[in-house]
Every structure is written in C-alpha cells, then in structure tokens.
Write a protein that holds these residues in place. Structure first.
Motif, PDB file in Angstrom:
ATOM      1  N   GLU A  54     -51.569  13.029 -59.033  1.00  0.00           N
ATOM      2  CA  GLU A  54     -50.289  13.339 -59.654  1.00  0.00           C
ATOM      3  C   GLU A  54     -49.551  14.425 -58.865  1.00  0.00           C
ATOM      4  OE1 GLU A  54     -48.642  15.167 -63.857  1.00  0.00           O
ATOM      5  OE2 GLU A  54     -50.645  14.294 -63.793  1.00  0.00           O
ATOM      6  N   GLU A  55     -50.265  15.482 -58.503  1.00  0.00           N
ATOM      7  CA  GLU A  55     -49.660  16.570 -57.729  1.00  0.00           C
ATOM      8  C   GLU A  55     -49.236  16.072 -56.346  1.00  0.00           C
ATOM      9  OE1 GLU A  55     -48.276  20.472 -56.991  1.00  0.00           O
ATOM     10  OE2 GLU A  55     -48.921  19.558 -58.875  1.00  0.00           O
ATOM     11  N   LEU A  56     -50.060  15.245 -55.730  1.00  0.00           N
ATOM     12  CA  LEU A  56     -49.728  14.689 -54.416  1.00  0.00           C
ATOM     13  C   LEU A  56     -48.457  13.850 -54.483  1.00  0.00           C
ATOM     14  CD1 LEU A  56     -50.534  14.517 -51.460  1.00  0.00           C
ATOM     15  CD2 LEU A  56     -52.018  12.586 -52.055  1.00  0.00           C
ATOM     16  N   GLU A  57     -48.333  13.046 -55.537  1.00  0.00           N
ATOM     17  CA  GLU A  57     -47.109  12.253 -55.729  1.00  0.00           C
ATOM     18  C   GLU A  57     -45.891  13.162 -55.854  1.00  0.00           C
ATOM     19  OE1 GLU A  57     -46.054   9.118 -55.937  1.00  0.00           O
ATOM     20  OE2 GLU A  57     -47.915   7.994 -55.909  1.00  0.00           O
ATOM     21  N   GLU A  58     -46.063  14.247 -56.602  1.00  0.00           N
ATOM     22  CA  GLU A  58     -44.951  15.177 -56.808  1.00  0.00           C
ATOM     23  C   GLU A  58     -44.554  15.869 -55.499  1.00  0.00           C
ATOM     24  OE1 GLU A  58     -44.357  19.307 -59.129  1.00  0.00           O
ATOM     25  OE2 GLU A  58     -45.216  17.678 -60.330  1.00  0.00           O
ATOM     26  N   ILE A  59     -45.548  16.218 -54.681  1.00  0.00           N
ATOM     27  CA  ILE A  59     -45.294  16.931 -53.426  1.00  0.00           C
ATOM     28  C   ILE A  59     -44.808  15.992 -52.333  1.00  0.00           C
ATOM     29  CG2 ILE A  59     -46.388  18.219 -51.538  1.00  0.00           C
ATOM     30  CD1 ILE A  59     -48.358  19.331 -53.632  1.00  0.00           C
ATOM     31  N   TRP A  60     -45.440  14.824 -52.208  1.00  0.00           N
ATOM     32  CA  TRP A  60     -45.278  13.978 -51.017  1.00  0.00           C
ATOM     33  C   TRP A  60     -44.688  12.609 -51.323  1.00  0.00           C
ATOM     34  CZ3 TRP A  60     -47.033  16.029 -46.283  1.00  0.00           C
ATOM     35  CH2 TRP A  60     -46.958  15.184 -45.195  1.00  0.00           C
ATOM     36  N   GLY A  61     -44.700  12.199 -52.566  1.00  0.00           N
ATOM     37  CA  GLY A  61     -44.331  10.834 -52.927  1.00  0.00           C
ATOM     38  C   GLY A  61     -42.898  10.462 -52.586  1.00  0.00           C
ATOM     39  N   GLU A  62     -42.654   9.175 -52.608  1.00  0.00           N
ATOM     40  CA  GLU A  62     -41.351   8.606 -52.259  1.00  0.00           C
ATOM     41  C   GLU A  62     -40.225   9.191 -53.110  1.00  0.00           C
ATOM     42  OE1 GLU A  62     -39.568   4.223 -52.676  1.00  0.00           O
ATOM     43  OE2 GLU A  62     -41.398   4.343 -51.464  1.00  0.00           O
ATOM     44  N   ASP A  63     -40.511   9.461 -54.375  1.00  0.00           N
ATOM     45  CA  ASP A  63     -39.487   9.994 -55.274  1.00  0.00           C
ATOM     46  C   ASP A  63     -39.480  11.523 -55.323  1.00  0.00           C
ATOM     47  OD1 ASP A  63     -38.712   7.418 -55.948  1.00  0.00           O
ATOM     48  OD2 ASP A  63     -40.174   7.302 -57.576  1.00  0.00           O
ATOM     49  N   SER A  64     -40.288  12.153 -54.481  1.00  0.00           N
ATOM     50  CA  SER A  64     -40.387  13.604 -54.484  1.00  0.00           C
ATOM     51  C   SER A  64     -39.090  14.229 -53.978  1.00  0.00           C
ATOM     52  CB  SER A  64     -41.545  14.049 -53.578  1.00  0.00           C
ATOM     53  OG  SER A  64     -41.536  15.445 -53.418  1.00  0.00           O
ATOM     54  N   ASP A  65     -38.691  15.287 -54.641  1.00  0.00           N
ATOM     55  CA  ASP A  65     -37.523  16.033 -54.164  1.00  0.00           C
ATOM     56  C   ASP A  65     -37.951  17.377 -53.574  1.00  0.00           C
ATOM     57  OD1 ASP A  65     -38.247  17.329 -56.457  1.00  0.00           O
ATOM     58  OD2 ASP A  65     -36.259  17.290 -57.378  1.00  0.00           O
ATOM     59  N   VAL A  66     -39.252  17.502 -53.253  1.00  0.00           N
ATOM     60  CA  VAL A  66     -39.770  18.714 -52.633  1.00  0.00           C
ATOM     61  C   VAL A  66     -39.409  18.685 -51.151  1.00  0.00           C
ATOM     62  CG1 VAL A  66     -41.832  20.072 -52.099  1.00  0.00           C
ATOM     63  CG2 VAL A  66     -41.657  18.873 -54.285  1.00  0.00           C
ATOM     64  N   PHE A  67     -38.686  19.686 -50.697  1.00  0.00           N
ATOM     65  CA  PHE A  67     -38.264  19.811 -49.306  1.00  0.00           C
ATOM     66  C   PHE A  67     -39.497  19.848 -48.407  1.00  0.00           C
ATOM     67  CE2 PHE A  67     -36.288  22.587 -45.913  1.00  0.00           C
ATOM     68  CZ  PHE A  67     -35.393  21.619 -45.458  1.00  0.00           C
ATOM     69  N   ALA A  68     -39.435  19.252 -47.243  1.00  0.00           N
ATOM     70  CA  ALA A  68     -40.585  19.118 -46.347  1.00  0.00           C
ATOM     71  C   ALA A  68     -41.313  20.437 -46.125  1.00  0.00           C
ATOM     72  CB  ALA A  68     -40.142  18.520 -45.021  1.00  0.00           C
ATOM     73  N   GLU A  69     -40.595  21.464 -45.767  1.00  0.00           N
ATOM     74  CA  GLU A  69     -41.221  22.754 -45.504  1.00  0.00           C
ATOM     75  C   GLU A  69     -41.898  23.304 -46.756  1.00  0.00           C
ATOM     76  OE1 GLU A  69     -39.645  27.055 -44.070  1.00  0.00           O
ATOM     77  OE2 GLU A  69     -38.803  25.314 -43.055  1.00  0.00           O
ATOM     78  N   GLU A  70     -41.262  23.151 -47.904  1.00  0.00           N
ATOM     79  CA  GLU A  70     -41.825  23.628 -49.169  1.00  0.00           C
ATOM     80  C   GLU A  70     -43.107  22.869 -49.525  1.00  0.00           C
ATOM     81  OE1 GLU A  70     -42.579  25.640 -52.637  1.00  0.00           O
ATOM     82  OE2 GLU A  70     -41.253  26.221 -51.003  1.00  0.00           O
ATOM     83  N   SER A  71     -43.200  21.605 -49.105  1.00  0.00           N
ATOM     84  CA  SER A  71     -44.397  20.820 -49.418  1.00  0.00           C
ATOM     85  C   SER A  71     -45.651  21.476 -48.849  1.00  0.00           C
ATOM     86  CB  SER A  71     -44.257  19.379 -48.927  1.00  0.00           C
ATOM     87  OG  SER A  71     -44.243  19.318 -47.525  1.00  0.00           O
ATOM     88  N   PHE A  72     -45.523  22.154 -47.697  1.00  0.00           N
ATOM     89  CA  PHE A  72     -46.682  22.811 -47.106  1.00  0.00           C
ATOM     90  C   PHE A  72     -47.196  23.962 -47.946  1.00  0.00           C
ATOM     91  CE2 PHE A  72     -44.957  20.928 -43.206  1.00  0.00           C
ATOM     92  CZ  PHE A  72     -46.035  20.113 -42.970  1.00  0.00           C
TER      93      PHE A  72
END
Length: 178
Positions: free
Chosen positions: A132-150
């Motif tokens: 679930e967390e991975l989907e939120e961070i990395w998933g297709e529908d994620s709105d987490v900015f690339a740098e923030e994902s790290f």
C-alpha cells in the motif's frame, strides 16, 4: 536544474565493520574510488558512497551493482534521481539486476528510459515497505514528486541516504577505504 545523484545500499545481514573494511577496500581497488560505508546498529541497509559513482549521475551500471553484491555476499540496491523529476530504483540479487523508473510524464516522452520498468519496484516489499505504501509512493496514480519519493522510501526502509563522504550521523560509524 534539480538534484541528480545515486544512493547505494547493501543489505547488512550479519556483516561486521571488519567485513565492511574488506568490502570497501576491494571496491576501491576495482573502481579506483574512495568508498565510504556507513554502519550502525539501527541500519538494516548500509549506505555506500563514492563521489564518482554517486554525484551528478542518475544511471547505475550493472557491473557496479553486481560487484557490490559479489563482494558483500548480500543483496544490493540503488536509488537515483534525474533532475529531481525522475526517480529510479535498482536491485541486484543473485546476479540479477532489476531497473525501475518513476517518470514525470514529459521526461518519459523526452528520454524514453526503455531499459527501465515502469512497474512497481516490488522488491522493496521484502525490505519493510508495505504494498500500500509503495503504491502511494511509486504507483501510477501517485502524486508524490520523484525527489520526495526517496525521502519516503528512506524512512520506510529505516536507513539513510548519504549525500557526501564527509557526512556524519549520530550512532553511525563511517568506514572509509581508499
């Protein structure tokens, strides 16, 4: 221009500081770089830093991952970011390298990144990140900015991402081999 850099991690398992000295020395001989390895009791994934491999690059060569895995005897992963817009995750286990990309749509169209999978880097679920967390961070529908994902991945993995060889962290020993 945003951040462009690579972060390497070795799964700690039962490796000791003596093992990390040996690994760092061998890596320095192979790649001609000064390696800093950050070890502490709270880390399950141990950061490895070498300026020539980490600074100003977003790509990770398979041979670097395979050599780190071979010398440590443990799985290795890397994360990188390109111009703060595109996130990459790499895994190396049993000599098999996986490459994943979380692209900004415009960057994907411009650069392609054909050698990377746009699927979830599910190997991270083996290291403490829930699906679930991975989907939120990395998933297709994620709105987490690339740098923030790290920073979210770093937190979920319970490790640190090292930005320079002179960094110091409380409770973390720096093992530096030239």
């Amino acid at each position: 221009m945003g951040m462009t850099r690579v972060f390497f991690l070795i799964k700690k398992n039962n490796l000791t500081n003596a093992d990390f000295h040996r690994i760092g020395k061998a890596l320095a001989e192979v790649f001609g770089e000064t390696f800093s390895i950050y070890n502490g009791p709270v880390l399950k994934l141990v950061p490895v830093f070498a300026a020539g491999l980490c600074e100003g690059a977003y790509w990770v060569e398979d041979d670097v991952l395979k050599e780190m895995e071979r010398l440590s005897g443990n799985p290795v992963m890397a994360f990188s970011v390109f111009d703060s817009d595109v996130a990459f995750a790499y895994s190396c286990e049993n000599g098999e390298v996986g490459r994943y990309v979380k692209p900004d749509e415009g960057m994907l169209e411009e650069y392609g990144f054909e050698e990377y999978s746009t699927e979830l880097p599910e190997f991270l679920c083996n290291y403490g990140i829930s699906r679930e967390e991975l989907e939120e961070i990395w998933g297709e529908d994620s709105d987490v900015f690339a740098e923030e994902s790290f920073f979210r991945i770093e937190e979920q993995l319970g490790t640190i991402f090292v930005f320079g060889e002179d960094e110091e962290y409380e409770g973390i020993e720096v093992i530096r081999e030239e």
